[in-house]
Write a protein that holds these residues in place. Structure first.
Motif, mmCIF file in Angstrom:
data_model
loop_
_atom_site.group_PDB
_atom_site.id
_atom_site.type_symbol
_atom_site.label_atom_id
_atom_site.label_comp_id
_atom_site.label_asym_id
_atom_site.label_seq_id
_atom_site.Cartn_x
_atom_site.Cartn_y
_atom_site.Cartn_z
ATOM 1 N N GLN A 133 -5.730 7.032 7.459
ATOM 2 C CA GLN A 133 -7.060 7.487 7.072
ATOM 3 C C GLN A 133 -7.482 6.981 5.694
ATOM 4 O OE1 GLN A 133 -9.149 9.167 9.167
ATOM 5 N NE2 GLN A 133 -7.526 8.701 10.619
ATOM 6 N N ILE A 134 -6.525 6.825 4.808
ATOM 7 C CA ILE A 134 -6.820 6.378 3.441
ATOM 8 C C ILE A 134 -6.660 4.863 3.434
ATOM 9 C CG2 ILE A 134 -6.141 6.553 1.021
ATOM 10 C CD1 ILE A 134 -5.156 9.412 1.708
ATOM 11 N N ASN A 135 -7.742 4.176 3.768
ATOM 12 C CA ASN A 135 -7.655 2.744 4.017
ATOM 13 C C ASN A 135 -8.484 1.889 3.060
ATOM 14 O OD1 ASN A 135 -10.144 3.497 4.955
ATOM 15 N ND2 ASN A 135 -9.761 2.949 7.084
ATOM 16 N N THR A 136 -8.975 2.489 1.986
ATOM 17 C CA THR A 136 -9.689 1.721 0.961
ATOM 18 C C THR A 136 -9.253 2.241 -0.408
ATOM 19 O OG1 THR A 136 -11.581 3.220 0.745
ATOM 20 C CG2 THR A 136 -11.740 1.487 2.459
ATOM 21 N N PRO A 137 -9.384 1.425 -1.445
ATOM 22 C CA PRO A 137 -9.055 1.918 -2.793
ATOM 23 C C PRO A 137 -9.878 3.143 -3.190
ATOM 24 C CG PRO A 137 -9.139 -0.471 -2.807
ATOM 25 C CD PRO A 137 -9.648 -0.022 -1.456
ATOM 26 N N ALA B 110 -19.034 8.970 -12.187
ATOM 27 C CA ALA B 110 -18.564 7.718 -12.776
ATOM 28 C C ALA B 110 -19.095 6.486 -12.068
ATOM 29 C CB ALA B 110 -17.035 7.701 -12.759
ATOM 30 N N GLY B 111 -19.984 6.650 -11.126
ATOM 31 C CA GLY B 111 -20.510 5.494 -10.413
ATOM 32 C C GLY B 111 -19.542 4.982 -9.370
ATOM 33 N N GLY B 112 -18.738 5.833 -8.788
ATOM 34 C CA GLY B 112 -17.758 5.442 -7.774
ATOM 35 C C GLY B 112 -16.355 5.587 -8.310
ATOM 36 N N SER B 113 -15.408 5.903 -7.435
ATOM 37 C CA SER B 113 -14.040 6.137 -7.888
ATOM 38 C C SER B 113 -13.381 4.869 -8.411
ATOM 39 C CB SER B 113 -13.217 6.777 -6.776
ATOM 40 O OG SER B 113 -13.289 6.010 -5.596
ATOM 41 N N ILE B 114 -13.758 3.707 -7.900
ATOM 42 C CA ILE B 114 -13.196 2.466 -8.427
ATOM 43 C C ILE B 114 -13.598 2.304 -9.882
ATOM 44 C CG2 ILE B 114 -13.367 -0.055 -8.283
ATOM 45 C CD1 ILE B 114 -11.423 1.146 -6.308
ATOM 46 N N ALA B 115 -14.807 2.756 -10.223
ATOM 47 C CA ALA B 115 -15.231 2.686 -11.620
ATOM 48 C C ALA B 115 -14.305 3.524 -12.498
ATOM 49 C CB ALA B 115 -16.675 3.166 -11.763
ATOM 50 N N TRP C 271 -11.140 3.911 -12.088
ATOM 51 C CA TRP C 271 -9.917 3.128 -12.275
ATOM 52 C C TRP C 271 -10.161 1.947 -13.209
ATOM 53 C CZ3 TRP C 271 -4.995 3.596 -11.961
ATOM 54 C CH2 TRP C 271 -4.176 2.490 -11.861
ATOM 55 N N ARG C 272 -11.243 1.253 -13.025
ATOM 56 C CA ARG C 272 -11.511 0.050 -13.809
ATOM 57 C C ARG C 272 -11.873 0.345 -15.257
ATOM 58 N NH1 ARG C 272 -14.601 -3.193 -9.106
ATOM 59 N NH2 ARG C 272 -12.733 -3.885 -8.057
ATOM 60 N N ARG C 273 -12.359 1.543 -15.528
ATOM 61 C CA ARG C 273 -12.700 1.896 -16.903
ATOM 62 C C ARG C 273 -11.472 2.432 -17.626
ATOM 63 N NH1 ARG C 273 -17.922 5.470 -16.354
ATOM 64 N NH2 ARG C 273 -16.218 6.928 -16.424
ATOM 65 N N GLY C 274 -10.327 1.855 -17.340
ATOM 66 C CA GLY C 274 -9.117 2.273 -18.022
ATOM 67 C C GLY C 274 -8.422 3.419 -17.317
ATOM 68 N N ARG D 225 -1.809 -4.364 4.833
ATOM 69 C CA ARG D 225 -3.038 -3.583 5.012
ATOM 70 C C ARG D 225 -3.007 -2.352 4.105
ATOM 71 N NH1 ARG D 225 -4.150 0.187 9.866
ATOM 72 N NH2 ARG D 225 -6.243 0.876 9.413
ATOM 73 N N GLY D 226 -1.862 -1.702 4.015
ATOM 74 C CA GLY D 226 -1.732 -0.528 3.161
ATOM 75 C C GLY D 226 -1.857 -0.870 1.692
ATOM 76 N N ARG D 227 -1.227 -1.975 1.282
ATOM 77 C CA ARG D 227 -1.326 -2.390 -0.129
ATOM 78 C C ARG D 227 -2.764 -2.699 -0.510
ATOM 79 N NH1 ARG D 227 3.499 -4.721 1.462
ATOM 80 N NH2 ARG D 227 2.526 -6.724 1.895
ATOM 81 N N ALA D 228 -3.555 -3.182 0.450
ATOM 82 C CA ALA D 228 -4.971 -3.467 0.185
ATOM 83 C C ALA D 228 -5.756 -2.186 -0.069
ATOM 84 C CB ALA D 228 -5.577 -4.244 1.348
ATOM 85 N N ALA D 229 -5.247 -1.041 0.386
ATOM 86 C CA ALA D 229 -5.922 0.241 0.167
ATOM 87 C C ALA D 229 -5.616 0.816 -1.207
ATOM 88 C CB ALA D 229 -5.514 1.241 1.244
ATOM 89 N N LEU D 230 -4.665 0.240 -1.913
ATOM 90 C CA LEU D 230 -4.331 0.716 -3.259
ATOM 91 C C LEU D 230 -5.176 -0.031 -4.280
ATOM 92 C CD1 LEU D 230 -0.442 0.806 -2.891
ATOM 93 C CD2 LEU D 230 -1.985 2.772 -2.991
ATOM 94 N N PRO D 231 -5.669 0.662 -5.294
ATOM 95 C CA PRO D 231 -6.431 -0.030 -6.335
ATOM 96 C C PRO D 231 -5.555 -1.081 -7.022
ATOM 97 C CG PRO D 231 -6.648 2.344 -6.541
ATOM 98 C CD PRO D 231 -5.580 2.099 -5.527
ATOM 99 N N GLU D 232 -6.182 -2.157 -7.433
ATOM 100 C CA GLU D 232 -5.449 -3.227 -8.115
ATOM 101 C C GLU D 232 -4.735 -2.664 -9.344
ATOM 102 O OE1 GLU D 232 -6.358 -7.456 -10.334
ATOM 103 O OE2 GLU D 232 -7.796 -6.693 -8.877
ATOM 104 N N GLY D 233 -3.440 -2.931 -9.428
ATOM 105 C CA GLY D 233 -2.637 -2.484 -10.559
ATOM 106 C C GLY D 233 -2.005 -1.113 -10.375
ATOM 107 N N PHE D 234 -2.441 -0.360 -9.358
ATOM 108 C CA PHE D 234 -1.898 0.993 -9.188
ATOM 109 C C PHE D 234 -0.417 0.964 -8.816
ATOM 110 C CE2 PHE D 234 -0.586 4.696 -6.834
ATOM 111 C CZ PHE D 234 -0.937 5.703 -7.710
#
Length: 164
Positions: free
Chosen positions: A58-62, A87-92, A94-97, A131-140
């Protein structure tokens, strides 16, 4: 009427993520009247990692991963967790430090290590496939490996504890 007697049922050919305790029972009378009910069954013999696999499917995107992480680690935390809308999205986030993510991981490591035990199963399932690694944010994954190493060391030395 049937008495409340325990019974066994076996369902084969299901994938791990299709296994559930919830059953839909259907009864059809001779006149064609149909009634359905959902019941919760006792589940025995299910794979130990079944829930981790269900979550990983179910958790298939960062974004979904970070939302789950913030929910899991934010529960039981006194820290205010900024949601995606703030924050303008959860990826934001992560990317904002990693606003909130590192702090939540470290707070859980110090105060609620059992939450990280639960997260470890999911991260392990995701990290096991491309496929699973692609669901993790970069660097996580690199960050998680450090946190997880400390989590395991604390568990081995008996220093990990739950605070009330």
């Amino acid at each position: 009427m049937v008495a409340d007697l325990p019974g066994d049922a076996y369902f084969g050919g299901l994938t791990t993520t299709e296994i559930t305790r919830f059953l839909v029972l259907t009864a059809v009378a001779a006149d064609g009247t149909t009634r359905r009910a959902v019941t919760i069954a006792s589940l025995t013999g299910d794979p130990a990692d079944r829930l981790d696999r269900v979550l990983a499917e179910q958790i298939n995107t960062p974004d979904k991963f970070l939302q789950f992480l913030m929910l899991l680690l934010g529960l039981g935390s006194s820290a205010e967790v900024a949601g995606p809308a703030a924050a303008g999205g959860s990826i934001a986030l992560w990317r904002r430090g990693g606003t909130g993510v590192l702090e939540l991981l470290l707070a859980a490591l110090a105060d609620r290590p059992a939450q990280l035990d639960e997260l470890a199963g999911l991260v392990g399932q995701l990290a096991a496939t491309e496929r699973g690694r692609a669901a993790l944010p970069e660097g996580f994954l690199e960050l998680w490996q450090q946190v997880d190493q400390v989590r395991r060391e604390l568990a081995q030395t008996g220093c990990a504890h739950e605070r009330a």
